[in-house]
Design a protein around this motif. Sequence first.
Motif, mmCIF file in Angstrom:
data_model
loop_
_atom_site.group_PDB
_atom_site.id
_atom_site.type_symbol
_atom_site.label_atom_id
_atom_site.label_comp_id
_atom_site.label_asym_id
_atom_site.label_seq_id
_atom_site.Cartn_x
_atom_site.Cartn_y
_atom_site.Cartn_z
ATOM 1 N N ASN A 119 0.807 -1.223 0.000
ATOM 2 C CA ASN A 119 0.000 0.000 0.000
ATOM 3 C C ASN A 119 0.841 1.275 0.000
ATOM 4 O OD1 ASN A 119 -2.476 -1.461 0.105
ATOM 5 N ND2 ASN A 119 -2.240 -1.703 2.323
ATOM 6 N N VAL A 120 2.120 1.159 -0.354
ATOM 7 C CA VAL A 120 3.022 2.311 -0.421
ATOM 8 C C VAL A 120 3.398 2.549 -1.880
ATOM 9 C CG1 VAL A 120 5.247 3.252 0.269
ATOM 10 C CG2 VAL A 120 3.926 1.885 1.888
ATOM 11 N N TYR A 138 5.639 3.850 -4.782
ATOM 12 C CA TYR A 138 7.063 4.123 -4.961
ATOM 13 C C TYR A 138 7.361 4.197 -6.449
ATOM 14 C CZ TYR A 138 7.854 -0.767 -6.267
ATOM 15 O OH TYR A 138 7.837 -1.971 -6.910
#
Length: 326
Positions: free
Chosen positions: A149-150, A152
């Motif tokens: 859920n990050v 990048y």
Amino acid sequence: LSFVYSGTNREPDFSEIKPFVDRTDPNNTVEGNPNLKQTFTNSYSLDYNNYFPNTKFNIAFGLNGTFTDDNVSRNRVDLPPDTVTRFNPVTNKLDTALQRKTATTFVNTSGSHGYVGRYTIAKQLDDRRYSLSLNGNISYSYNNSISNNVLYHTTNWRFDERFGPRINPNDNIEINPSVGYDVSRQFTSLRTNGSAATNVRTLSLAINGRTYFLKTFQIHYDASQQFVKGLTGLTNTSPLIIDAGLQKEFFARRQLTLTFDIFDLLHQNNAIQQEFDQSGGYTNTQSNTLSRYFLIGLRLNLQKWSGRPTRGGREMQRRGDGSFIY
């Protein structure tokens, strides 16, 4: 001078939009997202080419750009591991270990883009018997992805240059040496240590050519060697690949050709690959390929073309489509 624009779209496949959880592997579940949008990519290309016949000089430049919206990205989330108990036949006891679990979903991400700039500079000398050619490209890509859920991004820079003269002192000898240098650097925003970015440098040396003798015989060869730095854990990062062959033509019109070729004479060919994962790490892989073999060929040309122009007192050969080989 030319400019080209194109737009392409890609629809999500079934596994990416299915509205239920696939529990085929209970430790790695996959759930589709029926609200996914289709991916759309805008591509632009600008090219310039100019040849000066009086000086036999050619210069060309090109620039490409791509911009992607709503790219379908795989979001893999690490779940709390399960404690599992397995029988160990070596110790004849039950061992306890942690079983990793993940859940995969799909989301749309935008902002990925890339650019490629390239150039070619060529000069012909001595009635085109000698020529010098310098070409290269610089590329940059910025790709958005998601993990745990990050959001990048992964960035890649590549600088690739090549110099390759062509030498044809007479109608019977052709020699094409070349030298190239390639620098590739890739890193991701997931890495906390900037030194973890990859930096692969490759020096390439190559030579190929052919020699005609006794009117109907031909020897051809192709040798190349790469010196790769920046990849760890690999055994052979400088393979020397040598191919060679002999050709014999028969009959007055040379319709029949017998060939004998040797590929990868030293059996050093291998494939080197670098793969990145969502945790920000990378894996270097080297694979040996079965590329050493011998090949005997027989080619018969039944086409008949009228007219045999000459060049320098020697009849010019035709290709299969009827065009002449200069």
